[in-house]
Design an enzyme around this catalytic site. Structure first.
Site, mmCIF file in Angstrom:
data_model
loop_
_atom_site.group_PDB
_atom_site.id
_atom_site.type_symbol
_atom_site.label_atom_id
_atom_site.label_comp_id
_atom_site.label_asym_id
_atom_site.label_seq_id
_atom_site.Cartn_x
_atom_site.Cartn_y
_atom_site.Cartn_z
ATOM 1 N N ASP A 1 -7.513 -6.932 13.792
ATOM 2 C CA ASP A 1 -8.876 -6.408 13.636
ATOM 3 C C ASP A 1 -9.919 -7.518 13.535
ATOM 4 O OD1 ASP A 1 -8.390 -3.758 13.932
ATOM 5 O OD2 ASP A 1 -8.218 -3.313 11.789
ATOM 6 N N HIS B 1 -5.903 -4.107 2.889
ATOM 7 C CA HIS B 1 -6.400 -4.829 4.064
ATOM 8 C C HIS B 1 -7.310 -5.999 3.706
ATOM 9 C CE1 HIS B 1 -4.803 -1.100 5.573
ATOM 10 N NE2 HIS B 1 -4.897 -1.517 6.819
ATOM 11 N N SER C 1 -4.684 4.980 5.677
ATOM 12 C CA SER C 1 -4.367 3.546 5.685
ATOM 13 C C SER C 1 -4.177 2.984 4.277
ATOM 14 C CB SER C 1 -5.480 2.764 6.382
ATOM 15 O OG SER C 1 -5.581 3.150 7.732
ATOM 16 N N ARG D 1 -2.556 -5.195 4.209
ATOM 17 C CA ARG D 1 -2.049 -4.349 5.278
ATOM 18 C C ARG D 1 -0.570 -4.641 5.528
ATOM 19 N NH1 ARG D 1 -1.646 -5.570 10.753
ATOM 20 N NH2 ARG D 1 -1.530 -3.756 12.099
ATOM 21 N N PHE E 1 -14.863 -3.362 2.890
ATOM 22 C CA PHE E 1 -15.885 -2.316 2.802
ATOM 23 C C PHE E 1 -16.335 -2.080 1.364
ATOM 24 C CE2 PHE E 1 -13.475 -0.785 6.708
ATOM 25 C CZ PHE E 1 -14.250 -1.548 7.552
ATOM 26 N N GLU F 1 -19.402 4.214 1.172
ATOM 27 C CA GLU F 1 -18.801 3.483 0.041
ATOM 28 C C GLU F 1 -19.705 3.484 -1.185
ATOM 29 O OE1 GLU F 1 -19.115 2.146 3.126
ATOM 30 O OE2 GLU F 1 -17.044 2.258 3.841
ATOM 31 N N ARG G 1 0.825 -1.224 0.000
ATOM 32 C CA ARG G 1 0.000 0.000 0.000
ATOM 33 C C ARG G 1 0.851 1.262 0.000
ATOM 34 N NH1 ARG G 1 -1.729 0.825 5.955
ATOM 35 N NH2 ARG G 1 -0.589 -0.825 7.000
#
Lengths: 275, 317
Positions: free
Chosen positions: B117, B109, B38, B168, B84, B59, B11
């Protein structure tokens, strides 16, 4: 086209309404109610207010309309065809296997800017068009037509927030407030209540009009063109099935064509006699 | 002596490359949904605030707006966490795919490497979801170098939307600096004649480690990076089936509708051979350190070795 006066629009609206009835009757399916309610708004937009050229459907300076309530495809297709985007003969193929006129609004058809049908998406798409227009310094206007049943979709309210954040003065949303959705009356299914008072605090200018009065529609759209800091939301109070007595305010005709030859002929006759 | 792995963030590579591309390519616009620090699109956002849209935790609105920007001719990158974006399946289906709006979704992620998470955030179904959409293309870069190459590639005008799956965690760098991504082509990372392991993402480096151990057991495994999941390199699959007779697939994803399913479809149609699918078996993930979870779910390096060894020796009547 600029020569159209408000008085010239009434016969066009009648012609669009007749085409709607012919299309859904030939297809034996489709959504006449919400097509007839939004006809006057579409007539004013395509025949008077929008800066468009059917010969140049991709002109970057054109005004853009997203029909978020994609089941009103008969009204949009009829308006586009009468405006010169494609031959009127094609309308009779609506919803049939050898036709390009898909049941819900499809971008593959000349003049259509975005495919719609699954509700709630068109306002966000219009915001994308409006942001691009601002970024490129164009002066065109972006329109989105929403249904009142569609206002139950969360994406609409997300997009209302975004329209306000980006101060999209080039964007006009028009709500076809006909108070009926598939299962019945909006205020029974999921009450929308005073929508103007709900949208205002989201940071939009709001005008409420009679959406079946060509005069009021044209006046509102003229106001929309004035330079503004906020996006504009026009609540167009309409009658579902407007122009055909047995369809008016009748949830049955949200998604049903005239039931028989008799109903079909009556519909065309009543439309012909509209003022 | 074992080579020390260089770990790099995919990322970070994405965010830095996007910001670099934004300099010369003024058509690029970027959207995010409150995760730009992020997903790293925030680097672009700081540099080009006029072409960066933070849509908030919305979104659906982000995807709809991306469609409008794309249909206006912009080169659109839209980012959030993989899980998401799946909120918006039907918006992607209608406003992006059916509209033929060439939006580049670059999500971060994904998978169990999200770690602490936990299951709510560890999407393991997204490759299947996105691959099933008409017009959509799906790419999973293996390392930071491939990420940069894919982003460069997508910054040129495209005619279809793309789903690019990032993570991530930092991943080992496997490619040489001059590597160029080639859509629809796989890359053989290790030649081998006994069995083929096809993988994407972190599982490629695991498969490479497994192949060294398998070598000690007398099994010569071919390892292929299948980063282009759709379009898929059918020729490489058929070649592997013909030359090695058995194929193992390894993915940080459900074994349903991911690479394993796609490989089995191709071999089933072209040249049937036994397939072993290593991945998550129709379950959710759990909290823990990203890299610990592979052993926990029996899809780590040693599990790949053990399962491949057993599968290699298994006789089919």
């Amino acid at each position: 086209m600029e020569s159209y006066t408000v008085n010239d629009l009434a016969p066009v609206a009648r012609q669009i309404r007749k085409e709607i009835i012919k299309m859904v009757y030939a297809a034996k399916s489709g959504h006449p109610g919400g097509s007839l309610s939004i006809t006057d708004v579409l007539t004013a937009l395509y025949f008077k207010e929008m800066n468009i050229n059917p010969a140049k459907p991709d002109d970057p300076s054109r005004d853009i309309l997203v029909m978020s309530k994609g089941h009103a495809s008969p009204a949009l297709y009829a308006a586009l065809s009468l405006r010169g985007y494609f031959p009127a003969e094609l309308l009779s193929g609506f919803r049939s296997i050898n036709s390009k006129l898909e049941g819900h609004v499809h971008r593959g058809i000349p003049g259509v800017e975005s495919s719609t049908g699954s509700l709630g998406q068109g306002l966000g798409v219009a915001i994308g068009f409006a942001l691009a227009s601002k970024l490129d310094g164009r002066n065109n206007r972006i329109y989105a037509i929403l249904g009142d049943g569609e206002m139950e979709e969360g994406n609409i309210w997300e997009s209302l927030l975004a329209g306000s954040k980006y101060r999209l003065g080039n964007l006009t949303a028009i709500l076809d407030r006909n108070r009926i959705q598939l299962d019945g009356f909006t205020e029974d299914i999921m009450p929308l209540g005073n929508v103007a008072e709900k949208v205002k605090p989201f940071g939009w200018d709001v005008i409420t009009i009679d959406g079946n009065s060509l005069n009021e529609v044209v006046n509102a759209l003229e106001q929309a063109k004035k330079p503004r800091e906020k996006p504009l939301f026009i609540v167009a109070n309409t009658i579902k099935g407007k122009g055909v007595s047995y369809m008016e305010n009748n949830p049955k005709y949200h998604g049903s064509p005239p039931a028989n030859e008799e109903e079909y002929i009556q519909a065309l006759k009543e439309i012909e006699e509209m003022q | 002596m074992q080579k020390i792995e260089r770990m790099e963030s995919l990322r970070d590579a994405y965010g830095n490359e996007l910001a670099a591309l934004g300099e010369k390519n003024k058509d690029i616009v970027v959207l995010d949904a409150d995760l730009s620090s992020s997903t790293k699109t925030g680097i672009f956002g700081k540099k080009f605030p006029d072409r960066f849209y933070n849509m908030g935790i919305s979104e659906q609105s982000m995807v709809s707006t991306a469609a409008g920007l794309s249909l206006s001719g912009k080169t659109v990158f839209a980012s959030t966490f993989a899980v998401f974006l799946s909120n918006t399946y039907n918006v992607i289906r209608q406003s992006i795919c059916y509209n033929e709006a060439p939006v580049n979704f670059v999500v971060t992620h994904s998978g169990i490497t999200v770690g602490e998470d936990g299951p709510t955030h560890q999407i393991l179904e997204d490759v299947g979801i996105m691959s099933g959409l008409p017009n959509m293309k799906v790419i999973v870069p293996v390392d930071s170098i491939e990420t940069v190459s894919v982003i460069d590639y997508l910054s040129e005008k495209k005619t279809s939307p793309y789903y690019v799956r990032l993570t991530r965690e930092k991943f080992p760098v496997l490619n040489e600096k001059n590597y160029e991504f080639n859509e629809g082509k796989s890359v053989v990372f290790r030649e081998g004649s006994d069995i083929t392991i096809m993988a994407y993402g972190i599982m490629v480096s695991f498969a490479l480690k497994a192949s060294e151990i398998l070598k000690g057991k007398g099994i010569d495994a071919r390892v292929i990076n299948m980063s282009s999941i759709k379009p898929l390199d059918r020729a490489a699959i058929v070649k592997a089936a013909k030359e090695t007779g058995k194929i193992v697939t390894a993915e940080e994803h459900s074994i349903f509708n991911g690479l394993g399913s796609r490989v089995a479809e191709v071999t089933g149609e072209e040249y049937p051979v036994p397939i072993l699918r290593i991945g998550m078996p129709d379950i959710f993930g759990k909290s823990g350190k990203g890299m610990e979870l592979f052993d926990y779910f029996h899809i780590g390096v040693n599990d790949i070795v053990e399962k491949t060894d057993k599968f290699f020796k298994r006789e089919y009547i």
